[in-house]
Design a protein around this motif. Structure first.
Motif, PDB file in Angstrom:
ATOM      1  N   UNK A 269      35.757  -5.704 -10.657  1.00 16.51           N
ATOM      2  CA  UNK A 269      36.900  -5.622 -11.434  1.00 16.51           C
ATOM      3  C   UNK A 269      38.157  -5.505 -10.632  1.00 16.51           C
ATOM      4  N   UNK A 270      38.161  -4.866  -9.755  1.00 12.74           N
ATOM      5  CA  UNK A 270      39.329  -4.463  -8.640  1.00 12.74           C
ATOM      6  C   UNK A 270      39.983  -5.853  -8.196  1.00 12.74           C
ATOM      7  N   UNK A 271      38.862  -6.882  -7.719  1.00 11.17           N
ATOM      8  CA  UNK A 271      39.366  -7.972  -6.962  1.00 11.17           C
ATOM      9  C   UNK A 271      39.776  -8.940  -8.241  1.00 11.17           C
ATOM     10  N   UNK A 272      39.492  -8.528  -9.257  1.00  7.14           N
ATOM     11  CA  UNK A 272      40.059  -9.523 -10.672  1.00  7.14           C
ATOM     12  C   UNK A 272      41.640  -8.919 -10.909  1.00  7.14           C
ATOM     13  N   UNK A 273      41.780  -7.807 -10.294  1.00  6.54           N
ATOM     14  CA  UNK A 273      43.349  -7.333 -10.761  1.00  6.54           C
ATOM     15  C   UNK A 273      43.189  -6.238 -11.881  1.00  6.54           C
ATOM     16  N   UNK A 274      41.777  -5.723 -12.237  1.00  6.16           N
ATOM     17  CA  UNK A 274      41.651  -4.797 -13.250  1.00  6.16           C
ATOM     18  C   UNK A 274      41.354  -3.385 -12.564  1.00  6.16           C
ATOM     19  N   UNK A 275      41.656  -2.189 -13.254  1.00  2.00           N
ATOM     20  CA  UNK A 275      41.264  -1.004 -12.917  1.00  2.00           C
ATOM     21  C   UNK A 275      39.907  -0.778 -12.599  1.00  2.00           C
ATOM     22  N   UNK A 276      39.431   0.028 -11.609  1.00  2.00           N
ATOM     23  CA  UNK A 276      37.939   0.242 -11.336  1.00  2.00           C
ATOM     24  C   UNK A 276      37.326   1.006 -12.656  1.00  2.00           C
ATOM     25  N   UNK A 277      38.267   1.591 -13.290  1.00  2.00           N
ATOM     26  CA  UNK A 277      37.719   2.488 -14.451  1.00  2.00           C
ATOM     27  C   UNK A 277      37.671   1.705 -15.670  1.00  2.00           C
ATOM     28  N   UNK A 278      38.064   0.472 -15.969  1.00  2.00           N
ATOM     29  CA  UNK A 278      38.193  -0.515 -16.938  1.00  2.00           C
ATOM     30  C   UNK A 278      36.954  -0.580 -17.836  1.00  2.00           C
ATOM     31  N   UNK A 279      36.793  -0.560 -18.916  1.00  2.00           N
ATOM     32  CA  UNK A 279      35.291  -0.448 -19.621  1.00  2.00           C
ATOM     33  C   UNK A 279      35.219  -1.844 -19.876  1.00  2.00           C
ATOM     34  N   UNK A 280      33.971  -2.005 -20.506  1.00  2.00           N
ATOM     35  CA  UNK A 280      33.618  -3.677 -20.652  1.00  2.00           C
ATOM     36  C   UNK A 280      34.531  -4.050 -21.874  1.00  2.00           C
ATOM     37  N   UNK A 281      35.029  -3.459 -22.734  1.00  2.00           N
ATOM     38  CA  UNK A 281      35.837  -3.954 -23.873  1.00  2.00           C
ATOM     39  C   UNK A 281      37.131  -4.233 -23.468  1.00  2.00           C
ATOM     40  N   UNK A 282      37.456  -3.888 -22.361  1.00  2.00           N
ATOM     41  CA  UNK A 282      38.932  -4.319 -21.788  1.00  2.00           C
ATOM     42  C   UNK A 282      38.800  -5.350 -20.750  1.00  2.00           C
ATOM     43  N   UNK A 283      37.440  -5.828 -20.278  1.00  2.00           N
ATOM     44  CA  UNK A 283      37.296  -6.943 -19.581  1.00  2.00           C
ATOM     45  C   UNK A 283      36.910  -8.175 -20.127  1.00  2.00           C
ATOM     46  N   UNK A 284      37.363  -9.362 -19.487  1.00  2.00           N
ATOM     47  CA  UNK A 284      36.952 -10.637 -19.819  1.00  2.00           C
ATOM     48  C   UNK A 284      35.426 -10.844 -19.471  1.00  2.00           C
ATOM     49  N   UNK A 285      34.764 -11.917 -20.274  1.00  2.00           N
ATOM     50  CA  UNK A 285      33.311 -12.001 -19.876  1.00  2.00           C
ATOM     51  C   UNK A 285      33.041 -12.765 -18.401  1.00  2.00           C
ATOM     52  N   UNK A 286      34.075 -13.227 -18.072  1.00  2.00           N
ATOM     53  CA  UNK A 286      33.879 -13.600 -16.553  1.00  2.00           C
ATOM     54  C   UNK A 286      33.711 -12.524 -15.393  1.00  2.00           C
ATOM     55  N   UNK A 287      34.050 -11.263 -15.978  1.00  2.00           N
ATOM     56  CA  UNK A 287      33.801  -9.999 -14.848  1.00  2.00           C
ATOM     57  C   UNK A 287      32.289  -9.910 -14.748  1.00  2.00           C
ATOM     58  N   UNK A 288      31.478  -9.927 -15.870  1.00  2.00           N
ATOM     59  CA  UNK A 288      30.232  -9.658 -15.620  1.00  2.00           C
ATOM     60  C   UNK A 288      29.422 -10.748 -14.783  1.00  2.00           C
ATOM     61  N   UNK A 289      29.996 -11.890 -14.942  1.00  2.00           N
ATOM     62  CA  UNK A 289      29.693 -13.125 -13.932  1.00  2.00           C
ATOM     63  C   UNK A 289      29.711 -12.849 -12.493  1.00  2.00           C
TER      64      UNK A 289
ATOM     65  N   UNK B 249      28.163   8.078  -7.787  1.00  2.00           N
ATOM     66  CA  UNK B 249      29.380   7.317  -7.117  1.00  2.00           C
ATOM     67  C   UNK B 249      29.074   5.796  -6.684  1.00  2.00           C
ATOM     68  N   UNK B 250      28.092   5.594  -6.443  1.00  3.24           N
ATOM     69  CA  UNK B 250      27.629   4.287  -5.929  1.00  3.24           C
ATOM     70  C   UNK B 250      27.750   3.372  -6.943  1.00  3.24           C
ATOM     71  N   UNK B 251      27.078   3.809  -8.119  1.00  4.84           N
ATOM     72  CA  UNK B 251      27.042   3.085  -9.557  1.00  4.84           C
ATOM     73  C   UNK B 251      28.333   2.697  -9.845  1.00  4.84           C
ATOM     74  N   UNK B 252      29.265   3.804  -9.654  1.00  4.39           N
ATOM     75  CA  UNK B 252      30.610   3.217 -10.135  1.00  4.39           C
ATOM     76  C   UNK B 252      31.306   2.249  -9.282  1.00  4.39           C
ATOM     77  N   UNK B 253      30.951   2.436  -7.907  1.00  4.80           N
ATOM     78  CA  UNK B 253      31.655   1.717  -7.068  1.00  4.80           C
ATOM     79  C   UNK B 253      31.228  -0.040  -6.807  1.00  4.80           C
ATOM     80  N   UNK B 254      29.769  -0.233  -7.303  1.00  7.94           N
ATOM     81  CA  UNK B 254      29.433  -1.651  -7.171  1.00  7.94           C
ATOM     82  C   UNK B 254      29.912  -2.103  -8.295  1.00  7.94           C
ATOM     83  N   UNK B 255      30.108  -1.526  -9.427  1.00  2.00           N
ATOM     84  CA  UNK B 255      30.703  -2.184 -10.503  1.00  2.00           C
ATOM     85  C   UNK B 255      32.174  -2.314 -10.545  1.00  2.00           C
ATOM     86  N   UNK B 256      32.751  -1.524  -9.820  1.00  2.00           N
ATOM     87  CA  UNK B 256      34.214  -1.518  -9.763  1.00  2.00           C
ATOM     88  C   UNK B 256      34.618  -2.765  -8.846  1.00  2.00           C
ATOM     89  N   UNK B 257      33.864  -3.048  -8.038  1.00  2.00           N
ATOM     90  CA  UNK B 257      34.660  -4.062  -6.870  1.00  2.00           C
ATOM     91  C   UNK B 257      34.842  -5.255  -7.721  1.00  2.00           C
TER      92      UNK B 257
END
Length: 581
Positions: free
Chosen positions: A521-541, A511-519
Motif C-alpha cells: 500500500x505504502x509503495x503505491x502511495x496509499x496510507x498503511x491503514x487504507x481499507x480494501x474499499x479505498x484501494x484499487x484491485x492492483x494492490x491485491x495483486x 503488528x506483523x499482519x498489519x506490516x506485511x499488508x501495508x508495505x
C-alpha cells in the motif's frame, strides 16, 4: 421421577429427542430409569462412523440427565458375533495368521500379535473405551459373550425357539424384497456402504437357517471346532433337546438347550430380544438398518413376541473423512476416534456430532480443512461468550464443552489452531523455540509456559507430524538466497527495506499482519491503514507478489504458513539475514 417441562427450542434436535424419550419412557415404564442403547461389534477398528452409534444416544442421555432424570446408556459389545473375515491393514494380522479363526466368536479369536489383550474383541474394545472416556461418554458396557455364555438369555432363547414359526412368518415377508428391489433399480450394490454397517451387527443381517427340520432362529457354536458353520437338524420343545451338525469339521451332537450356553440367537432376532430384555426406549440405527427387511425394520415386528416395544430410533447418516471414501472396518485404512483425538480436542469432536441432526452427513477433517474447522469453532466460542450465538449453535456448543457431570478439560489459552500448527511445523519439535515464538505473538500478554496452550498445541503438532506430507513441511533457509536477492529490481528491494524498517516496531502477530499488508500500500502511495474499499484491485495483486517474494526468500516456495507467524517463528535476526540486510 421429576416432571420437566418440554423444551421450547425447536431448532435443537437433541432437546426434541429428549422430550420424546422422556414422554415415551413415562408411558412404558413410569418411575424407572430411562434406557438408551448403542451396539458395537469389535470385529476390527471401531471407526468414526461407528462413533455416531454412540454419540447420538449419548447426547440425548446427557440432556435427560441435565433435566434431573435417571438414565442408563447401554453399549452392547457384540463380542459374541462370528469372526467374518480377516480385516486388512491391522499390524500383526495376516490371512495366514487369522483365517483359520473365521466362524468363531470374536472373544475366541487371538488378538493381533503383540497385543496386551487376551483376545480379538478385547483388543479393539480397549481403544474405543479409552476414547469414550476422553469424550466424556458415560455408559454401561455389556459383553454379549458374558450374557450368552452365562445363560442370562436362556429364557429368551427357549421362547424364540418355541415361537420359531411366528418369527419365520415375519421374516418370510421380507426375504425376497431387497433382491427384487435391487433388480428393478438395476443399481449396483455399493460394498463399502454394506460394510459400513459393521460395528452394530449389520454386517451379516443373519435371519437364521431353514432346512428339512424347519426354521431355527438359533446358531450354536460347534463343540469341536468352536465355529458357527452349524445347522440345527432337530429340536424338541418339551425336552429342549437340540441336534446340530457342523459342516466345517463334520461334528454333531445332541444337547439340551435349557442347559446349553454355547450359541446365540441370529442377529435379526437377537436385537429385538435385547430391546425387550433391557427395556430400551431410544436406540439409533444406521441407514443400512433402515431399508425394508433390514434388522431394525423387521425387529419392530419381532420385538412384540418377547413382550417389548421397538425403541424410538432415528436413522443416522454416514460419517465421511475429507479426502476418503466411506469407512469399512474390514477394508482397512479406517480412521478411529483415537485418531481424531490425536489431532483435535474432545470438544471439537463432540461438536461435530452435536451440531448435525442424525440424518445429516458429517465430514471430519484430517486435511487442511481442520484449520478452517477450528477457526469456525473459535468464532462460535467467542459468540457464546458475548451472548450473540444463535440458540441452536449455543446448544451444540454447550453439548460439546460439558456433560451433565461438569465441563470437559480444555486448553487454558486458546490460540488459533492454524498458528499453533505453523509454529509446530517450523520449530520441528523444539519446544523452547515453540515457546519463544508463541510468547511473541502478543507481547502485552505473553505466553509463560507451553502448558497454557496445551492440549491444543499438542493436537496441532500431531496433525503436522502425521497428516501433512513431507513435501509440504516448512524448512527455513539457513543462508540467504544470494542469486535471488541480486536479481531483484528497485521496487522489490524497496519493499524489503520497508518491511525490515518496520520489524522492530511491529514485532507481534497483529503488528506483523498489519506490516506485511501495508508495505505494498505504502509503495503505491496509499496510507498503511487504507481499507480494501479505498484501494484499487492492483494492490491485491501487488500484495500477492510481495508475499510470494518473502516465501521464496525464507522457505524457497511460493506459499507457506501465514507470513506473520512465519516471521515470528524465524526470529527477527534471522529474518534480517535472509532478507539481505
Amino acid at each position: 421421577m421429576p416432571i420437566v417441562a418440554q423444551s421450547t427450542d425447536t431448532t435443537d434436535w437433541v432437546s426434541r429427542f429428549a422430550d420424546e424419550v422422556i414422554e415415551e419412557s413415562e408411558r412404558r415404564a413410569p418411575g424407572k430409569p430411562i434406557v438408551v442403547a448403542s451396539g458395537l461389534s469389535p470385529s476390527g477398528f471401531v471407526h468414526l462412523g461407528n462413533l455416531r452409534e454412540v454419540m447420538t444416544p449419548h447426547l440425548v442421555a446427557d440432556e435427560i440427565r441435565r433435566r434431573g432424570h435417571q438414565v442408563r446408556h447401554l453399549i452392547s459389545w457384540d463380542d459374541y458375533d462370528r469372526y467374518r473375515k480377516v480385516p486388512k491393514g491391522i499390524p500383526g494380522v495376516t490371512e495366514e495368521s487369522h483365517a483359520e479363526h473365521i466362524g468363531r466368536p470374536l472373544t475366541a479369536v487371538p488378538a493381533p500379535d503383540g497385543s496386551a489383550y487376551p483376545n480379538w474383541a478385547e483388543h479393539f474394545k480397549a481403544a474405543m473405551i479409552k476414547s469414550l472416556a476422553q469424550l466424556g461418554v458415560d455408559f454401561e458396557g455389556i459383553s454379549q459373550t458374558e450374557q450368552y455364555t452365562s445363560g442370562v438369555y436362556r429364557e429368551q432363547i427357549l421362547h424364540a425357539m418355541k415361537h420359531r414359526a411366528d418369527i419365520d412368518a415375519i421374516l418370510a415377508q421380507y426375504r425376497t424384497k431387497p433382491k427384487a428391489a435391487q433388480k428393478q433399480s438395476q443399481k449396483p450394490v455399493d460394498e463399502a456402504e454394506l460394510e459400513a454397517g459393521e460395528g452394530s451387527g449389520a454386517a451379516s443381517e443373519d435371519d437364521g437357517s431353514s432346512g428339512s427340520a424347519g426354521y431355527f432362529p438359533y446358531k450354536p457354536y460347534c463343540g469341536n471346532c468352536e465355529k458357527d458353520f452349524t445347522t440345527v437338524t432337530a429340536y424338541d420343545d418339551d425336552t429342549t433337546e437340540m441336534t446340530y451338525s457342523c459342516t466345517a469339521c463334520r461334528f454333531s451332537e445332541v444337547v439340551r438347550l435349557s442347559e446349553f450356553n454355547r450359541g446365540k440367537l441370529v442377529w435379526k432376532v437377537d436385537w429385538p430380544m435385547r430391546w425387550a430384555y433391557e427395556g430400551v426406549v431410544f436406540e439409533p440405527s444406521g441407514v443400512d438398518h433402515s431399508s425394508p427387511g433390514s434388522s431394525f425394520q423387521v425387529g419392530g415386528q419381532i420385538v412384540g413376541l418377547f413382550g417389548g416395544e421397538q425403541p424410538i430410533g432415528p436413522m443416522y447418516a454416514f460419517v465421511g473423512i475429507s479426502g476418503m471414501a466411506k469407512m469399512s472396518s474390514s477394508r482397512g485404512g479406517v480412521l478411529t476416534p483415537a485418531d481424531a483425538l490425536k489431532i483435535m480436542e474432545p470438544q471439537i469432536l463432540r461438536w461435530l456430532y452435536a451440531r448435525r441432526k442424525p440424518n445429516q452427513a458429517i465430514k471430519i477433517a484430517f486435511d487442511q480443512e481442520i484449520q478452517r474447522l477450528y477457526d469456525e469453532w473459535d468464532k462460535l466460542d467467542a459468540k457464546v461468550a458475548d451472548g450473540s450465538a444463535l440458540p441452536a449453535d449455543n446448544a451444540a456448543h454447550s453439548r460439546a464443552v460439558r456433560v451433565a457431570a461438569g465441563e470437559l478439560p480444555r486448553t487454558t489459552r486458546t490460540l488459533p489452531y492454524r498458528t499453533l500448527a505453523s509454529v509446530a511445523d517450523i520449530s520441528a519439535g523444539d519446544q523452547d523455540q515453540a515457546l519463544r515464538i508463541l510468547s511473541e505473538l502478543d507481547p502485552a500478554n505473553p505466553l509463560i509456559s507451553l502448558n497454557e496452550a496445551r492440549p491444543r498445541y499438542d493436537k496441532a503438532e500431531a496433525w503436522i507430524n502425521t497428516h501433512v506430507p513431507a513435501d509440504q513441511r516448512t524448512i527455513v533457509h539457513e543462508e540467504p538466497d544470494g542469486e535471488l536477492l541480486k536479481s531483484l529490481d528497485e521496487q522489490a528491494q524497496q519493499s524489503l527495506r520497508l518491511l525490515l524498517d518496520g520489524l522492530e516496531e511491529h514485532w507481534s502477530l497483529d503488528g506483523l499482519t498489519h506490516l506485511v499488508y501495508a508495505v505494498p500500500k505504502v509503495q503505491a502511495g496509499f496510507s498503511a491503514d487504507a481499507t480494501s474499499k479505498e484501494l484499487p484491485p492492483e494492490i491485491k495483486t501487488a500484495q500477492r507478489s510481495f508475499f510470494a517474494l518473502l516465501y521464496h526468500l525464507l522457505v524457497g516456495r511460493d506459499t507457506g504458513p501465514r507470513l506473520p507467524t512465519l516471521l515470528l517463528a524465524v526470529g527477527q535476526d534471522r529474518v534480517r539475514k535472509l532478507l539481505g540486510e
